[in-house]
Design a protein around this motif. Structure first.
Motif, short mmCIF file in Angstrom:
data_model
loop_
_atom_site.label_atom_id
_atom_site.label_comp_id
_atom_site.label_asym_id
_atom_site.label_seq_id
_atom_site.Cartn_x
_atom_site.Cartn_y
_atom_site.Cartn_z
N THR A 18 0.84 -1.20 0.00
CA THR A 18 0.00 0.00 0.00
C THR A 18 0.88 1.25 0.00
O THR A 18 1.83 1.34 0.77
CB THR A 18 -0.92 0.01 1.24
OG1 THR A 18 -1.69 -1.19 1.25
CG2 THR A 18 -1.85 1.21 1.21
N LEU A 56 0.54 5.64 -0.28
CA LEU A 56 -0.36 6.79 -0.20
C LEU A 56 0.41 8.06 -0.50
O LEU A 56 1.56 8.22 -0.07
CB LEU A 56 -0.98 6.89 1.20
CG LEU A 56 -1.68 5.64 1.75
CD1 LEU A 56 -2.04 5.85 3.21
CD2 LEU A 56 -2.91 5.32 0.93
N LEU A 80 -6.20 12.63 -2.36
CA LEU A 80 -5.31 11.56 -1.92
C LEU A 80 -5.32 10.43 -2.94
O LEU A 80 -6.39 9.97 -3.37
CB LEU A 80 -5.74 11.03 -0.56
CG LEU A 80 -4.86 9.93 0.05
CD1 LEU A 80 -4.66 10.16 1.53
CD2 LEU A 80 -5.47 8.54 -0.18
N ALA A 109 -4.31 6.58 -3.50
CA ALA A 109 -4.02 5.35 -2.77
C ALA A 109 -3.81 4.22 -3.75
O ALA A 109 -4.67 3.95 -4.60
CB ALA A 109 -5.16 5.02 -1.81
#
Length: 733
Positions: A216, A218, A272, A274
């Motif tokens: 992951t 970000l 944002l 992601a």
């Protein structure tokens, strides 16, 4: 020459082998009799069931081995290969190749690939190995040509050569046939802003799906100098993955607090981006997904990265859990009431002995009563503040922490047992640290008793930590996820609630006049109240036995004996010379030796056992029971949790509860958090629980689990399990 070896000039030696086999066929035949053909010595099989990943398996005959560093792969038309992943091999020193790694018996490897415009997977695989028993023969490099069918959906790749392109339409292709869900449904992402500097991301996954933590990424887009701090991941589930090895994954739901670095007060929104990846448990793995979310910093509704479906409503703050969205004012009120109720919990009762005697001794003077109250409160508040700072700091560093988790450390448990022993000996009259009991703390005491009052407050918080009072859980859940200033305010308010009865007596003369007048009877009372201290020490030793076994118990008992000797000689040294005081210091230093070794005692080798009829908690077993339509009562507990033990005695260890389980067909599942356990910590984080106890009832129809209060009653549990089983609730006519 009977022994043929691959040397640094492998090509020349291979050619020489060919010439010898042509010129001296009879001799060669004698030497090679019994040597397996290369494809029988190293049987290669393949598996293309996982799109984008080719699995290779070699079965290696006895007395043969393969070189790890001699494996090569060459892509065919329309195929792009990634980097092959091999397990570690055995260390081996080769006369010509030097230090190498080899494989015996078998080897599994994975090879990522993408295809563009090809209907089949074509590639060549080269490998080399040796027969290691006399005669030792090494094969020349061998190449196999593979022409393999592709799994459904694997030919949808574009031409960018990435695994993500190869699997881009996989979700939609499989959803229609009852297989895997589309990526948007399997990994639903939403976000909200708790304030201008703190974001909260939430992934919601159906049963049987999981999200990788370490895959992951970000970042903020068009952020004008803003950036994201390190995400505060909760504890996850350890998972052995074919691609990434041992990694951390999340099932069901995960919430991720993220801090915006820089001044975002002038912005109304942030964008944002992601990127994340996950899998269907036992099924396919999805490509890397990237979603952009526009987040309203003004506190609007949660924003979802999925444009095709509305974001589900975030659950409101409530006493049963999920206090992340509760206001600071609500959290402070809950903290105040929870701290007040904490005075009535069994874990705090031993320290009430100290407070009771201190109050009685101050009855002769209102000024002295106020002094006791203020310095005791200062000790309580200072300790709560330190706990809050430690939790926020460790949380920022990525550690999962819960209320009472310090008692998972054997050194803390053993040290606290010794402290309770010292307090008990003081109350029994073995040693006197001053003219009042409030001066517990040896050299910390002073003539005015202020230091004693202060450290009595410290001790009150220390022994209160195994308890979670009603109303307190939601306040702590808010504090564990809130910004640092808000978290500290919650912890300080808990302290105010704990100290409030003492403050009231100290500052309200009418209440102080209700106390009995001091007298000689107080010495007897003080000695009687020493025994709750000894019982508390015994309980802590029992907790230690469950954590680290008999060796740890022996060490802490030796420390307790040395501590008793230190205090006894300390009292006798008052009328003796300086050499006697040196001996006191020596005894005190010796007391620390067994505690030092206690910190290094490993956990017992045997696995923890559970009672008959109780199932040990694992995420996999819970998922299996839920899939089978079985109602489940999950109990997260710990030996050091006094509230947990009180609930077990009153409700869960009764014949009525066992009959209720039979009646409803429910399974009683227990997780033990006595020692550090990341799997249980992940479950606690999932339900916003700051610690144990945590009780969750899962219904048989697959709906979300219902979180119960920290203090149980028989009627409450019966109602929850009856509803979970879908049976009619009995009612009185």
């Amino acid at each position: 020459m009977r022994l043929i070896r691959p040397g640094r000039l492998a090509a020349c030696l291979t050619a020489l082998l060919c010439l010898l086999s042509l010129a001296l066929p009879a001799l060669a035949q004698d030497d090679l009799d019994g040597l397996l053909p290369v494809t029988e010595a190293y049987k290669l099989s393949t598996d293309t069931s996982m799109p984008g990943v080719l699995k290779l398996h070699w079965t290696i005959a006895p007395d043969y081995y393969l070189y790890r560093g001699r494996m090569k792969f060459k892509a065919g038309d329309g195929v792009t290969l990634g980097e092959a992943q091999f397990p570690d091999g055995e260390k081996h020193h080769d006369e010509y190749l030097g230090d190498v790694e080899i494989y015996h018996h078998s080897i599994d490897a994975t090879l990522p690939y993408t295809v563009a415009g090809a209907s089949r997977l074509k590639l060549s695989v080269q490998y080399q190995g040796c027969h290691e028993v006399d005669p030792k023969i090494c094969y020349p490099p061998h190449t196999e040509q593979l022409d393999l069918p592709l799994p459904a959906g694997a030919t949808q790749a574009g031409g960018d050569g990435s695994l993500g392109a190869a699997l881009g339409k996989l979700g939609s292709n499989r959803a229609s046939d009852g297989g895997a869900l589309p990526a948007e449904q399997a990994f639903h992402l939403e976000a909200l802003a708790k304030d201008h500097q703190h974001l909260l991301l939430r992934w919601t996954l159906p049963k049987g799906y999981y999200l990788y933590r370490d895959q992951t990424a970000l970042k903020l887009k068009d952020a004008d100098g803003l950036s994201l701090g390190k995400p505060e991941w909760p504890a996850g589930v350890e998972h052995e993955d074919a691609h990434f090895g041992k990694t951390t994954v999340y099932f069901d739901q995960v919430e991720l607090p993220v801090t915006i670095q820089g001044d975002a007060s002038g912005r109304s929104t942030v964008n944002l981006e992601a990127s994340f990846q996950g899998c269907q448990d036992g099924g396919l793995c999805y490509p890397l997904m990237t979603r952009t979310l526009a987040i309203d910093l003004g506190g609007a509704a949660p924003t979802s990265g999925t444009a095709s479906e509305p974001a589900p409503e975030m659950p409101p703050a409530e006493l049963a859990g999920g206090a992340l969205q509760g206001s600071l004012i609500s959290a402070l009120l809950l903290a105040l009431v929870g701290g007040l109720v904490l005075n009535l919990m069994p874990c705090v009762l031993p320290v009430l002995s100290i407070k009771a005697v201190g109050l009685l001794e101050s009855g002769e003077s209102h000024a002295k009563a106020r002094s006791h109250a203020l310095f005791y409160t200062a000790g309580v508040l200072s300790t709560f503040a330190l706990i809050g700072i430690a939790i926020v700091a460790l949380r920022s560093a990525g550690h999962a922490l819960g209320w009472g988790a310090q008692l998972q450390q054997p050194l803390v448990v053993g040290g606290l047992a010794c402290v309770m022993m010292a307090v008990g000996l003081s109350m029994s009259g073995v040693v006197q640290f001053g003219t009042s009991l409030g001066n517990v703390g040896s050299s910390l005491a002073s003539r005015s008793g202020h230091a004693g009052d202060f450290f009595t407050g410290v001790l009150a918080v220390a022994v209160a930590s195994p308890c979670t009072a009603p109303f307190m859980g939601s306040a702590l859940a808010y504090a564990f996820a809130a910004p640092m200033l808000h978290a500290l305010l919650v912890f300080l308010t808990l302290g105010v609630g704990l100290a409030l009865p003492f403050l009231a007596v100290g500052f309200v003369p009418a209440l102080a006049r209700l106390l009995p007048r001091p007298g000689a009877w107080m010495e007897t009372l003080k000695q009687v109240l020493a025994f709750p201290m000894y019982l508390t020490a015994a309980w802590l030793v029992w907790v230690l036995a469950h954590q680290r076994g008999a060796d740890a118990v022996g060490l802490v008992l030796v420390a307790a004996v040395l501590l008793a000797a230190t205090l006894w000689w300390f009292e006798r040294s008052r009328s003796r010379g300086g050499l006697s005081k040196v001996f006191v210091a020596l005894l005190a230093a010796l007391t620390l030796v067994p505690l030092y070794y206690l910190a290094h005692v490993p956990p017992p080798a045997q696995a923890a056992t559970v009672a008959e009829g109780v199932v040990a908690y694992t995420p996999e077993k819970l998922a299996e029971l839920r899939k089978a339509g079985t109602p489940v009562f999950v109990d997260m507990t710990a030996d050091w949790c006094v509230t947990c033990k009180a609930n077990e005695h009153a409700v869960l260890d009764t014949e009525a509860f066992r009959e209720l389980l039979k009646k409803t067909g429910a399974v009683y599942m227990k997780g033990d958090w006595t020692d550090v356990n990341p799997t249980i910590a992940a479950f606690l984080a999932q339900y916003h629980s700051p610690g144990v106890p945590l009780y969750v009832v899962f219904p048989k129809d697959g709906r979300d689990g219902r979180k119960l209060p920290t203090v149980l009653t028989t009627s409450l549990v019966e109602e929850a399990l009856t509803k979970a089983a879908g049976t009619p609730v009995a009612s009185n006519p």
